[in-house]
Design a protein around this motif. Structure first.
Motif, PDB file in Angstrom:
ATOM      1  N   GLY A 199       0.841  -1.189   0.000  1.00 25.62           N
ATOM      2  CA  GLY A 199       0.000   0.000   0.000  1.00 25.62           C
ATOM      3  C   GLY A 199       0.873   1.235   0.000  1.00 25.62           C
ATOM      4  O   GLY A 199       2.049   1.187  -0.371  1.00 25.62           O
ATOM      5  N   ASN A 200       0.292   2.330   0.412  1.00 23.72           N
ATOM      6  CA  ASN A 200       1.039   3.591   0.495  1.00 23.72           C
ATOM      7  C   ASN A 200       0.932   4.156   1.896  1.00 23.72           C
ATOM      8  O   ASN A 200      -0.070   3.964   2.581  1.00 23.72           O
ATOM      9  N   LEU A 201       1.985   4.858   2.262  1.00 25.54           N
ATOM     10  CA  LEU A 201       1.921   5.635   3.494  1.00 25.54           C
ATOM     11  C   LEU A 201       1.883   7.106   3.072  1.00 25.54           C
ATOM     12  O   LEU A 201       2.811   7.589   2.425  1.00 25.54           O
ATOM     13  N   TYR A 202       0.761   7.765   3.395  1.00 26.83           N
ATOM     14  CA  TYR A 202       0.561   9.154   2.993  1.00 26.83           C
ATOM     15  C   TYR A 202       0.963  10.069   4.146  1.00 26.83           C
ATOM     16  O   TYR A 202       0.465   9.910   5.267  1.00 26.83           O
ATOM     17  N   HIS A 203       1.868  11.000   3.857  1.00 26.67           N
ATOM     18  CA  HIS A 203       2.275  11.985   4.873  1.00 26.67           C
ATOM     19  C   HIS A 203       1.475  13.259   4.626  1.00 26.67           C
ATOM     20  O   HIS A 203       1.615  13.889   3.586  1.00 26.67           O
ATOM     21  N   ILE A 204       0.629  13.608   5.587  1.00 27.74           N
ATOM     22  CA  ILE A 204      -0.317  14.703   5.383  1.00 27.74           C
ATOM     23  C   ILE A 204      -0.040  15.826   6.378  1.00 27.74           C
ATOM     24  O   ILE A 204       0.150  15.569   7.575  1.00 27.74           O
ATOM     25  N   ARG A 205      -0.024  17.063   5.854  1.00 25.28           N
ATOM     26  CA  ARG A 205       0.191  18.226   6.726  1.00 25.28           C
ATOM     27  C   ARG A 205      -1.125  18.684   7.324  1.00 25.28           C
ATOM     28  O   ARG A 205      -2.106  18.887   6.613  1.00 25.28           O
ATOM     29  N   TYR A 206      -1.138  18.816   8.635  1.00 26.19           N
ATOM     30  CA  TYR A 206      -2.281  19.406   9.328  1.00 26.19           C
ATOM     31  C   TYR A 206      -1.836  20.805   9.785  1.00 26.19           C
ATOM     32  O   TYR A 206      -0.976  20.927  10.649  1.00 26.19           O
ATOM     33  N   PRO A 207      -2.400  21.873   9.188  1.00 24.25           N
ATOM     34  CA  PRO A 207      -1.951  23.226   9.560  1.00 24.25           C
ATOM     35  C   PRO A 207      -2.341  23.557  10.996  1.00 24.25           C
ATOM     36  O   PRO A 207      -3.429  23.197  11.451  1.00 24.25           O
ATOM     37  N   LEU A 208      -1.447  24.214  11.695  1.00 24.58           N
ATOM     38  CA  LEU A 208      -1.765  24.643  13.055  1.00 24.58           C
ATOM     39  C   LEU A 208      -2.824  25.741  12.992  1.00 24.58           C
ATOM     40  O   LEU A 208      -2.798  26.602  12.104  1.00 24.58           O
ATOM     41  N   ALA A 209      -3.747  25.716  13.945  1.00 24.26           N
ATOM     42  CA  ALA A 209      -4.875  26.648  13.915  1.00 24.26           C
ATOM     43  C   ALA A 209      -4.403  28.089  14.074  1.00 24.26           C
ATOM     44  O   ALA A 209      -5.000  29.023  13.536  1.00 24.26           O
ATOM     45  N   ASP A 210      -3.279  28.279  14.797  1.00 24.59           N
ATOM     46  CA  ASP A 210      -2.806  29.657  15.023  1.00 24.59           C
ATOM     47  C   ASP A 210      -1.967  30.176  13.861  1.00 24.59           C
ATOM     48  O   ASP A 210      -1.364  31.251  13.945  1.00 24.59           O
TER      49      ASP A 210
END
Ligand SMILES: [Zn+2]
Ligand SMILES: [Zn+2]
Length: 884
Positions: free
Chosen positions: A190-201
């Motif tokens: 399969g794949n390992l997806y690296h996803i950015r979660y933006p900081l709320a601030d």
């Protein structure tokens, strides 16, 4: 003359049935095997053939040993599997089970089962299974169902059944929950997806890695290990969840694996069992973001036009794998996809339909397994029951030690309905042995739980529910506990371990069997498991039609050593089953010969004057006692292949090739007839469990049968008075002398018709008298013109040394072209010497000996020794031929 099993097998089987030989004897000690019940929808495949042939060998063996042999047959209603088959048929009519409704659908399944459910039972008869068909059971029989319900209610009363709210394995195709065991691991690329979660601030972003990006819609937190220095500064901050746009917290949790990905993990409590635990610890929300059929959506929050809180409108109703693609694309577009790495990982699939299982938060019924497993594991460790082969012990121990609670509710309709009732008025909930009319507390109306029980929740009661439990029936008293359980390792946990637990728990702490015999898997020549989808299967009934059931059984038994896989070639049935067919032919021909020799009244062995027995008679009688002991021991130790091969060796080699040949001139002699009849009868008895049809057919033809059947005849006991080590030794020497002469004849290509002269010069313990007494046998079997004992014949001869240094010399004068032979042998010797010289050079070369791996050097030295021996043999031959 070739043996034709086709007319023989069905008529022999009919005879056994009519004589009732498969039912246990009334007054003997029982020996019990319960069949692993095949699914009621099954048709016989080669795995069933192996499993059931092994059981049949064991049960026939114990039946002949005088036990009350009970092999209990039956079928399993196979909840999901059977429901799937019928649903597929409905689909062809453009309908689903929901169109029919529960009652009509279940009716439809019953019709299907009543029509086809007996198929596999009839097929088992064709391969010779000697099950007690008078006790055939089905896991949905009314009495059996009563046992299932009794067990459920008792476990409920003992508070071992509870309603669990947790993430379970869900099959979006079968639309039901599955147990841990039913959701099988498959290694997958399969794949390992690296996803950015933006900081709320707005101060940047963190990155999480996942194999299932579509589940991010259900994230309620991001977690980091408090010990991880990379995360410390972020704990307590918030991130903006991509696609969804809501804010979720970054939390600290010690369960987070610091080594995985970036150290930050997304938490999806409703779609991952570990995240669910994290969610519970932190009091997180647990929203579902998929419907039961594996499409994106928010059950209970469905507003298809506008989308929902979490699932955007354009993803509602989209299949989870399609949604994965779209979400990855969207993330890429928004610059939130950091990278995608190929990733090999384990994916669970439904064991019934192969669909990727979706972890899903759900309410299910569970059985607390620890209290059931602990005493049974203790008994195992104390050696009170055994698993063979031993290599499964550790796996079993580990599973039992770490046993997890068992999810027993299935959201299907075919099966035992869960006997839990809820009052619609006061919400009282209880389990009941009978369907209640009203709530016992307030008289309000009641509703039954809509789910059915896991199929294995009925089959785990098989060793006692089949004999009438919970009633104290005579059968139950007599046949529980049983003895041997024969199965494939795949269902060790599904079935075997659970039977041990239920037996111990409900049958007064008595385990249902003492031995679990796990046999191998049938594979093709590429070592792939045989399966319908690979198209590499073998239909056992094709084999029966072509070569007979005995040939099938012989190949399966002789080809499988304890617990090892059986390799068969589906491309070449002829070669694969030739050994079985050839053996049947050989046995048939020996039988025809023996029967042709025997008078209508064969003298009993007891009536023969022992002094009338020849060396060959004494030898075969002694070998017969050995084969009885060895075959009996092998069968008792579950080494079925060794038993089969030892009997084969006795019949083919010792009896047919040596004894019969040796006694041919004396076959009118009552002593020889008695010995021959005894040995052949014995061979048929020993071979009967493996090849029951042909042995029964031949046995019936022996004189004075009087209607008795081999199937219930006595297993032979060794008779010590016939043990004769001296005869073993002396006839052994005679055999060797004959073999030496034969091999010289072959070596010098003397035609079979040519009679030659030979001399034996006995040395050491080999006494001339031994050979002199068997002069006639040796002359006949080695095609000699004359055997002498007075030193080497004149002229050219070939010699061989055997036994205690005795020598045999075969006169070759005038039979071989000495010149040509000398030339051939000299050339061969020269070739060997050249090879030896270069090998010796290598082995004296220090740099080779010190640098090459030790095993390579050792191999070279072995080779050197073998070549030297060969050279010496050649030198001896050259000398005896008189080559200069
Ligand atoms: Zn499924
Ligand atoms: Zn009530």
């Amino acid at each position: 003359m070739a043996y034709d099993p086709r007319p023989v097998e069905p008529s022999i089987y009919k005879r056994w049935l009519e004589a009732g030989v498969f039912q246990p004897r009334p007054d003997a000690e029982p020996y019990v095997i319960v069949i692993p019940p095949p699914n009621v929808t099954d048709v016989l495949h080669v795995g069933h053939a192996l499993n059931n042939t092994i059981q049949d060998v064991l049960i026939r063996f114990e039946r002949m040993r005088g036990r009350a042999a009970e092999w209990l047959p039956g079928t399993d209603h196979a909840g999901i599997a059977t429901q799937n088959v019928v649903e597929k048929r409905l689909k062809a009519e453009g309908k689903t089970r929901f169109d029919l409704g529960r009652e009509a659908f279940v009716q439809r399944v019953w019709e299907f089962v009543n029509k086809t459910g007996n198929t596999i039972i009839e097929q088992l008869k064709q391969i010779g299974c000697s099950c007690d068909w008078t006790r055939t059971r089905f896991t949905l029989d009314p009495e059996y169902s009563r046992a299932v319900r009794e067990v459920f209610v008792r476990l409920w009363e003992e508070q071992l059944i509870y309603r669990g709210h947790r993430v379970i394995h869900w099959c979006p195709n079968c639309l039901t929950a599955l147990s841990d065991e039913e959701a099988e691991h498959h290694e997958t690329n399969g794949n390992l997806y690296h996803i950015r979660y933006p900081l709320a601030d707005g101060s940047g972003s963190i990155t999480v890695a996942t194999t299932r990006p579509e589940t991010l819609l259900g994230d309620t937190a991001v977690a980091v290990n408090p010990e991880d220095p990379r995360g410390r500064a972020f704990i307590g901050k918030k991130v903006r969840l991509p696609i969804v746009g809501i804010e979720i917290p970054i939390i600290a949790d010690e369960a987070v694996d610091k080594e995985f990905g970036t150290g930050f993990v997304k938490i999806t409590p409703a779609h991952d069992p570990n995240d669910f635990e994290t969610g519970k610890r932190h009091g997180l929300e647990m929203p579902l973001v998929m419907t039961e059929d594996g499409k994106m959506g928010e059950p209970g929050n469905e507003k298809r036009e506008t989308g929902n809180v979490r699932v955007p409108a354009d993803l509602v109703g989209v299949d989870r794998f399609e949604a994965r693609k779209r979400i990855v694309k969207q993330l890429e577009k928004e610059g939130l996809l950091e990278k995608t790495e190929p990733h090999r990982h384990s994916v669970r699939r439904c064991y019934r339909c192969d669909t990727v299982v979706e972890p899903r938060l759900s309410d299910q019924w569970f059985v607390k397994m620890k209290p059931l497993a602990e005493p049974v594991l203790a008994k195992f460790r104390a050696g009170e029951y055994q698993i063979v082969p031993e290599r499964w012990r550790a796996t079993y121990d580990h599973w039992m030690e770490n046993i997890r609670d068992w999810n027993i509710s299935r959201q299907i309709w075919w099966g035992h309905r869960i006997p839990v009732f809820t009052c619609t008025k006061c919400a009282h909930q209880w389990a009941d042995r009978v369907d209640p009319q009203a709530c016992p507390k307030c008289g309000g109306s009641v509703e039954q739980d809509p789910d059915v029980l896991d199929t294995w929740f009925s089959s785990w009661l098989w060793p006692f529910a089949t004999f009438g439990w919970p009633n104290e029936t005579p059968d139950l008293k007599r046949f529980y506990p049983g003895h041997t359980l024969v199965t494939a390792p795949e269902i060790l946990f599904f079935w075997v371990a659970r039977m041990l637990m239920s037996g111990y728990h409900f049958m007064g702490q008595r385990l249902p069997f003492t031995t679990v015999y796990l046999h191998g898997t049938v594979r093709d020549t590429k070592h792939r498991k045989m399966s319908k989808s690979l198209g590499n299967g073998i239909d056992p009934l094709d084999v029966v039609k072509l070569f007979g059931a005995d040939a099938l059984r012989w190949t399966l038994i002789a080809g499988s050593s304890l617990g090892a896989d059986v390799i068969l070639d589906p491309q070449d049935l002829e070669t694969t089953f030739a050994p079985g067919r050839n053996f049947a032919n050989k046995l048939w021909n020996i039988g025809q010969f023996v029967l042709g020799q025997l008078p209508p009244q064969v003298p009993a062995l007891e009536s023969v004057d022992r002094r009338a027995l020849t060396l060959a008679d004494r030898w075969i009688l002694s070998r017969a006692q050995a084969v009885i002991r060895e075959a009996t021991q092998s069968l008792a130790d579950f080494r079925l292949d060794e038993a089969a091969k030892r009997c084969f060796e006795f019949v083919w080699n010792e009896l047919a090739d040596w004894y019969v040949e040796a006694v041919k001139p004396r076959l009118k002699d009552p002593a020889s007839q008695a010995v021959l009849a005894y040995c052949f009868d014995l061979a048929l008895r020993l071979l009967h469990p493996v090849v029951p049809f042909i042995t029964e057919e031949l046995w019936q033809k022996l004189p004075e049968r009087k209607g008795e059947l081999l199937a219930t005849a006595q297993w032979p006991a060794p008779r010590a008075e016939f043990d004769d080590p001296r005869a073993d030794q002396e006839f052994g020497r005679v055999k060797t002398a004959i073999e030496q002469i034969r091999s010289i004849r072959a070596e010098y290509r003397v035609t079979p018709k040519t009679r030659v002269r030979a001399t034996i010069v006995p040395r050491g313990n080999d006494k001339a008298a031994t050979f002199e007494g068997e002069r006639d046998t040796i002359e006949r079997l080695a095609q000699l013109e004359r055997l002498t004992f007075d030193g080497a014949p004149d002229g050219v001869g070939a010699h061989a040394v055997f036994g205690d240094g005795s020598e045999v010399v075969v006169a070759l004068e005038g039979l071989v072209d000495v010149k040509t032979e000398c030339k051939r042998l000299t050339e061969e010797k020269e070739r060997l010497e050249k090879q030896l010289t270069s090998l010796a050079a290598r082995l004296t070369n220090d740099s080779f000996v010190s640098r090459a791996p030790q095993d390579v050097v050792a191999k070279e030295r072995e080779k050197e020794k073998a070549w030297r021996d060969q050279r010496d043999i050649l030198a001896g031959k050259l000398k005896s031929l008189g080559c200069s």
